[in-house]
Design a protein around this motif. Sequence first.
Motif, PDB file in Angstrom:
ATOM      1  N   ALA A   1       0.801  -1.221   0.000  1.00  0.00           N
ATOM      2  CA  ALA A   1       0.000   0.000   0.000  1.00  0.00           C
ATOM      3  C   ALA A   1       0.836   1.274   0.000  1.00  0.00           C
ATOM      4  CB  ALA A   1      -0.950   0.009   1.184  1.00  0.00           C
TER       5      ALA A   1
ATOM      6  N   ALA B   1       1.398   2.255  -3.567  1.00  0.00           N
ATOM      7  CA  ALA B   1       0.303   1.984  -4.486  1.00  0.00           C
ATOM      8  C   ALA B   1      -0.143   3.250  -5.211  1.00  0.00           C
ATOM      9  CB  ALA B   1      -0.870   1.372  -3.730  1.00  0.00           C
ATOM     10  N   ALA B   2      -0.413   3.092  -6.492  1.00  0.00           N
ATOM     11  CA  ALA B   2      -0.929   4.200  -7.304  1.00  0.00           C
ATOM     12  C   ALA B   2      -2.400   4.414  -6.963  1.00  0.00           C
ATOM     13  CB  ALA B   2      -0.768   3.869  -8.773  1.00  0.00           C
ATOM     14  N   VAL B   3      -2.885   5.608  -7.252  1.00  0.00           N
ATOM     15  CA  VAL B   3      -4.304   5.916  -7.091  1.00  0.00           C
ATOM     16  C   VAL B   3      -4.914   5.974  -8.484  1.00  0.00           C
ATOM     17  CG1 VAL B   3      -5.985   7.630  -6.312  1.00  0.00           C
ATOM     18  CG2 VAL B   3      -3.918   7.224  -4.974  1.00  0.00           C
ATOM     19  N   ALA B   4      -5.915   5.167  -8.734  1.00  0.00           N
ATOM     20  CA  ALA B   4      -6.615   5.165 -10.015  1.00  0.00           C
ATOM     21  C   ALA B   4      -7.938   5.919  -9.808  1.00  0.00           C
ATOM     22  CB  ALA B   4      -6.888   3.749 -10.467  1.00  0.00           C
ATOM     23  N   ASP B   5      -8.022   7.102 -10.381  1.00  0.00           N
ATOM     24  CA  ASP B   5      -9.222   7.926 -10.247  1.00  0.00           C
ATOM     25  C   ASP B   5     -10.228   7.493 -11.303  1.00  0.00           C
ATOM     26  OD1 ASP B   5     -11.193   9.821 -10.005  1.00  0.00           O
ATOM     27  OD2 ASP B   5      -9.842  11.541 -10.079  1.00  0.00           O
TER      28      ASP B   5
ATOM     29  N   ASP C   1     -12.882  10.227 -13.459  1.00  0.00           N
ATOM     30  CA  ASP C   1     -12.457  11.177 -14.489  1.00  0.00           C
ATOM     31  C   ASP C   1     -13.540  11.473 -15.512  1.00  0.00           C
ATOM     32  OD1 ASP C   1     -10.003  11.645 -13.381  1.00  0.00           O
ATOM     33  OD2 ASP C   1      -8.947  10.178 -14.615  1.00  0.00           O
TER      34      ASP C   1
END
Length: 62
Positions: free
Chosen positions: A50, A53-57, A60
Amino acid sequence: MSGKFELFADATDKFRWRLKAGNGEVIAQSQAYASKDAAKKGIASVQTNAAGAAVADLTDSM
């Protein structure tokens, strides 16, 4: 106070964990695991993965 993981047995005797923020609010919780060892491995995975970890929005398109 910093956050903490709580490891517990649920009503069906499966093992789960929850992550609590410093103020005591639950901010994440796990699936049910058949063994305590598997639940501990789940905690270790979150601790390891975590932090970077990337944040996937997914909003959008809104």
